[in-house]
Design a protein around this motif. Structure first.
Motif, mmCIF file in Angstrom:
data_model
loop_
_atom_site.group_PDB
_atom_site.id
_atom_site.type_symbol
_atom_site.label_atom_id
_atom_site.label_comp_id
_atom_site.label_asym_id
_atom_site.label_seq_id
_atom_site.Cartn_x
_atom_site.Cartn_y
_atom_site.Cartn_z
ATOM 1 N N GLU A 191 0.806 -1.306 0.197
ATOM 2 C CA GLU A 191 0.133 0.212 0.183
ATOM 3 C C GLU A 191 0.896 1.357 -0.123
ATOM 4 N N HIS A 192 0.286 2.539 -0.904
ATOM 5 C CA HIS A 192 1.332 3.397 -1.204
ATOM 6 C C HIS A 192 0.645 4.630 -1.183
ATOM 7 N N HIS A 193 0.741 5.602 -0.918
ATOM 8 C CA HIS A 193 -0.176 7.087 -1.549
ATOM 9 C C HIS A 193 0.228 6.775 -3.226
ATOM 10 N N ALA A 194 -1.033 7.686 -3.661
ATOM 11 C CA ALA A 194 -0.842 7.789 -5.064
ATOM 12 C C ALA A 194 -0.146 9.054 -5.522
ATOM 13 N N ARG A 195 0.252 8.921 -7.126
ATOM 14 C CA ARG A 195 1.075 9.604 -7.079
ATOM 15 C C ARG A 195 0.602 10.867 -7.877
ATOM 16 N N GLY A 196 1.557 12.377 -7.298
ATOM 17 C CA GLY A 196 0.740 13.359 -7.626
ATOM 18 C C GLY A 196 0.349 14.001 -8.248
ATOM 19 N N ALA A 197 -0.324 15.118 -8.474
ATOM 20 C CA ALA A 197 -0.895 15.473 -10.265
ATOM 21 C C ALA A 197 0.080 15.294 -10.813
ATOM 22 N N PHE A 198 1.290 15.841 -10.483
ATOM 23 C CA PHE A 198 1.694 16.258 -11.888
ATOM 24 C C PHE A 198 3.359 15.089 -12.133
ATOM 25 N N ALA A 245 5.125 -2.584 10.088
ATOM 26 C CA ALA A 245 6.179 -1.599 9.930
ATOM 27 C C ALA A 245 7.827 -1.439 9.194
ATOM 28 N N VAL A 246 7.809 -2.358 10.174
ATOM 29 C CA VAL A 246 9.955 -2.554 10.144
ATOM 30 C C VAL A 246 9.919 -2.874 8.147
ATOM 31 N N PHE A 247 8.882 -4.297 8.112
ATOM 32 C CA PHE A 247 9.172 -4.595 6.813
ATOM 33 C C PHE A 247 8.685 -3.634 5.078
ATOM 34 N N SER A 248 8.188 -2.715 5.679
ATOM 35 C CA SER A 248 7.677 -1.754 4.825
ATOM 36 C C SER A 248 8.941 -0.542 4.540
ATOM 37 N N THR A 249 9.486 -0.572 5.888
ATOM 38 C CA THR A 249 10.775 0.918 5.581
ATOM 39 C C THR A 249 11.657 -0.249 4.269
ATOM 40 N N MET A 250 12.137 -1.562 5.302
ATOM 41 C CA MET A 250 12.568 -2.183 4.596
ATOM 42 C C MET A 250 12.596 -1.221 3.319
ATOM 43 N N ILE A 251 11.712 -2.085 2.643
ATOM 44 C CA ILE A 251 10.845 -1.887 1.298
ATOM 45 C C ILE A 251 12.019 -1.140 0.654
ATOM 46 N N ASN A 252 10.937 0.393 1.747
ATOM 47 C CA ASN A 252 11.492 1.956 1.130
ATOM 48 C C ASN A 252 13.147 1.473 0.824
ATOM 49 N N ILE A 315 4.482 20.236 -6.634
ATOM 50 C CA ILE A 315 5.232 19.672 -7.251
ATOM 51 C C ILE A 315 5.877 18.342 -7.500
ATOM 52 N N GLY A 316 6.291 17.621 -7.925
ATOM 53 C CA GLY A 316 7.016 16.386 -7.187
ATOM 54 C C GLY A 316 8.606 17.425 -7.669
ATOM 55 N N SER A 317 9.836 16.497 -7.311
ATOM 56 C CA SER A 317 10.972 16.467 -7.455
ATOM 57 C C SER A 317 11.681 16.357 -8.779
ATOM 58 N N PRO A 318 12.367 16.905 -10.061
ATOM 59 C CA PRO A 318 12.269 16.366 -11.505
ATOM 60 C C PRO A 318 12.752 14.767 -11.333
ATOM 61 N N ASP A 319 13.420 14.336 -10.094
ATOM 62 C CA ASP A 319 13.149 12.798 -10.030
ATOM 63 C C ASP A 319 12.594 11.741 -9.267
ATOM 64 N N SER A 320 11.660 12.327 -9.172
ATOM 65 C CA SER A 320 10.005 11.896 -8.033
ATOM 66 C C SER A 320 10.132 10.466 -8.645
ATOM 67 N N GLN A 321 9.955 10.077 -10.210
ATOM 68 C CA GLN A 321 9.300 8.843 -10.670
ATOM 69 C C GLN A 321 10.793 7.688 -10.831
ATOM 70 N N SER A 322 11.695 8.042 -10.598
ATOM 71 C CA SER A 322 13.269 7.928 -10.252
ATOM 72 C C SER A 322 12.976 6.623 -9.883
ATOM 73 N N ILE A 323 11.895 6.395 -9.065
ATOM 74 C CA ILE A 323 12.067 5.201 -7.641
ATOM 75 C C ILE A 323 10.517 4.841 -7.102
ATOM 76 N N PRO A 325 6.939 4.805 -5.241
ATOM 77 C CA PRO A 325 6.197 5.865 -4.254
ATOM 78 C C PRO A 325 6.822 5.145 -2.555
ATOM 79 N N LEU A 326 6.493 5.760 -2.175
ATOM 80 C CA LEU A 326 6.607 5.172 -0.836
ATOM 81 C C LEU A 326 5.793 4.472 -0.042
ATOM 82 N N VAL A 327 6.193 2.983 0.309
ATOM 83 C CA VAL A 327 5.572 2.325 0.424
ATOM 84 C C VAL A 327 5.303 2.381 2.271
ATOM 85 N N THR A 328 3.920 2.612 2.179
ATOM 86 C CA THR A 328 3.206 3.366 3.825
ATOM 87 C C THR A 328 2.563 2.333 5.173
ATOM 88 N N GLY A 329 2.246 0.370 3.841
ATOM 89 C CA GLY A 329 2.550 -0.565 4.232
ATOM 90 C C GLY A 329 1.953 -1.990 3.555
#
Length: 488
Positions: A191-198, A245-252, A315-323, A325-329
């Motif tokens: 599970e993770h947040h949706a990508r930003g509008a841009f 929560a530890v596993f999710s952080t390790m994935i990130n 607006i996300g940073s120029p490299d925001s789609q190079s990796i 999205p952060l896993v939240t769970g």
């Protein structure tokens, strides 16, 4: 089922499908919207076309599938990267995506629904094969299949689609070669947040090659994705024993931190568990924060592994789609693991006393999942075997004869062997930390990434996407590398 549904075959041949499991569970399978099964596959356009022609794709819930429009693959030691987009693979991929993520249960349910419309195919579920022998009273030596319900089936052609421990392969006396990798695959639904509008939709697949094995992030929806993480067995066991929560952080962290920092975190978790304790989410976050500061990674940077409660605004940073999205769970009860192996049958069709047998799918080959080609290889086997049987029927031949089955073996054995060898060598190439090898693979990957398409003009290397329609990213990568070498 493919053979049974063939217009050429269905009126001439009776087909029986034997399944030991209870298929009613798959027929009745359903999940809430937004929840996804942890076992999924990336179907190529060629596989989808085959399923559409057979009618099976009509019964797959496409709303639970996700087209992959881009792939980013990079070296976890050197950060050398290669990017593929759907446009690189031609017009069809540009329309439909490079491949499509589909839950295995969604596909299996669709296949069963199609099977229910084929009265010429007899489905024997919850039925086990007790033994297979040869009919000694018949000059044709048809196989006899003894079932646990007392029935005996006499088969003109016995197809082994019965997995790695194939009873059909054992009956046919077909040997296989291979080895177990010192690797365990972890799967989970993230599970993770949706990508930003841009930033665009969540339709990019990511794969990072770490020295312990590759980790892949494969999209399902705007807020859910599939994880396939291949790593050492003791690390896999330790990660699965951690707090979610530890596993999710390790994935990130596995997608962001340098490889040597990942080694430190593995050791930290292992040491904690060896002492009869478990590292807490707060302790792990503190460890990561310290290491990110040492690496010069800012807290709100794209490359920060620390989980945030809300997605970044604006607006996300120029490299925001190079990796990814952060896993939240993790979705509940989706984390699991299984061992990985390489295995290939010596032959696909039986001879002599083992005649009238043929192997497809995992009964014939098992491959590392890093390229996501296991199911696609199996579907290609079935498609080719169906064509082979159709040709035998059209020409009045014996569908179980060695001569009739030979075209299947000639086409599929070489194709599977080439792909399996490439996957195996790629796995071994990226699990070494030797500096000369790291340098060579990094330079090669960066050169391949520069071989973009060109439209006219003078170029030392000209690569045309239309020439590569239908290729997997691994095949495309290999072909582009060959073009670079041949260009001199």
């Amino acid at each position: 089922m493919s053979i049974g549904s063939s217009p050429v075959v269905k009126d001439n041949i009776s087909v029986a499908l034997i399944e030991a499991g209870d298929l009613n569970k798959i027929q009745d399978w359903s999940m809430p919207t937004g929840s996804f099964s942890n076992r999924a596959s990336s179907l190529t356009n060629a596989s989808q076309d085959f399923l559409k022609r057979s009618g099976s794709w009509n019964h797959v819930d496409e709303q639970r599938t996700c087209g992959i429009e881009e792939m980013q693959v990079w070296d976890g030691v050197s950060d050398a990267r290669i990017t593929f987009t759907a446009e690189d693979l031609g017009a069809e991929a540009a329309r439909n995506g490079m491949s499509r993520m589909t839950e295995n249960l969604n596909l299996q349910r669709g296949l069963l629904r199609q099977l229910a419309q084929l009265p010429q195919v007899q489905l024997l579920q919850k039925t086990k094969v007790q033994s297979i022998t040869r009919d000694s009273d018949d000059k044709q030596n048809w196989p006899l299949v003894y079932l646990d319900n007392g029935r005996v089936l006499r088969s003109r052609l016995l197809v082994g689609a019965d997995g790695f421990n194939s009873p059909v392969r054992q009956f046919a006396g077909v040997s296989s070669y291979g080895w177990s990798y010192d690797t365990q695959a972890i799967v989970a639904t993230l599970e993770h947040h949706a990508r930003g509008a841009f930033e665009g939709p969540n339709t990019t697949a990511y794969q990072r090659f770490l020295p312990t094995g590759p980790i892949a992030f494969l999209p399902f929806s705007s807020t859910a994705s599939s994880l396939v993480w291949s790593t050492r067995p003791h690390i896999a066991k330790a990660l699965l024993a951690c707090d979610p929560a530890v596993f999710s952080t390790m994935i990130n962290a596995a997608f962001r931190l340098p490889a040597f920092s990942m080694r430190y975190l593995y050791d930290r978790i292992l040491e904690s568990q060896a002492a009869g304790q478990t590292i807490t989410p707060a302790e792990l976050q503190a460890e990561i924060m310290f290491r990110e500061q040492a690496h010069g990674i800012e807290h709100l940077s794209t490359y920060s592994s620390l989980i945030r409660q809300a997605p970044p605004a604006g607006i996300g940073s120029p490299d925001s789609q190079s990796i990814p999205p952060l896993v939240t769970g993790l979705q509940p009860n989706t984390a699991a693991s299984f061992p990985l192996r390489f295995n290939h049958a010596e032959v696909y069709i039986g001879e002599g006393k083992a005649s009238r047998t043929v192997l497809v799918g995992d009964a014939a080959h098992t491959v590392h999942p890093l390229a996501g080609q296991g199911l696609n290889m199996g579907l290609s086997d079935v498609e080719c075997l169906t064509r082979t049987v159709e040709q035998a029927v059209l020409h009045g031949g014996d569908i179980g004869s060695y001569t009739a089955l030979l075209p299947y073996a000639q086409e599929r054995y070489l194709a599977n062997h080439v792909l399996m060898s490439a996957v195996d060598k790629l796995h071994k190439l990226y699990t070494t930390k030797l500096e000369p090898v790291v340098w060579a693979r990094s330079v090669g990957l960066e050169v391949i990434n520069e071989l973009d398409s060109c439209e006219g003009g003078d170029h030392d290397v000209c690569w045309s996407p239309a020439d590569h329609a239908g290729l997997t990213w691994l095949e495309l990568c290999s072909q582009r590398r060959a073009e670079y070498i041949c260009s001199g």
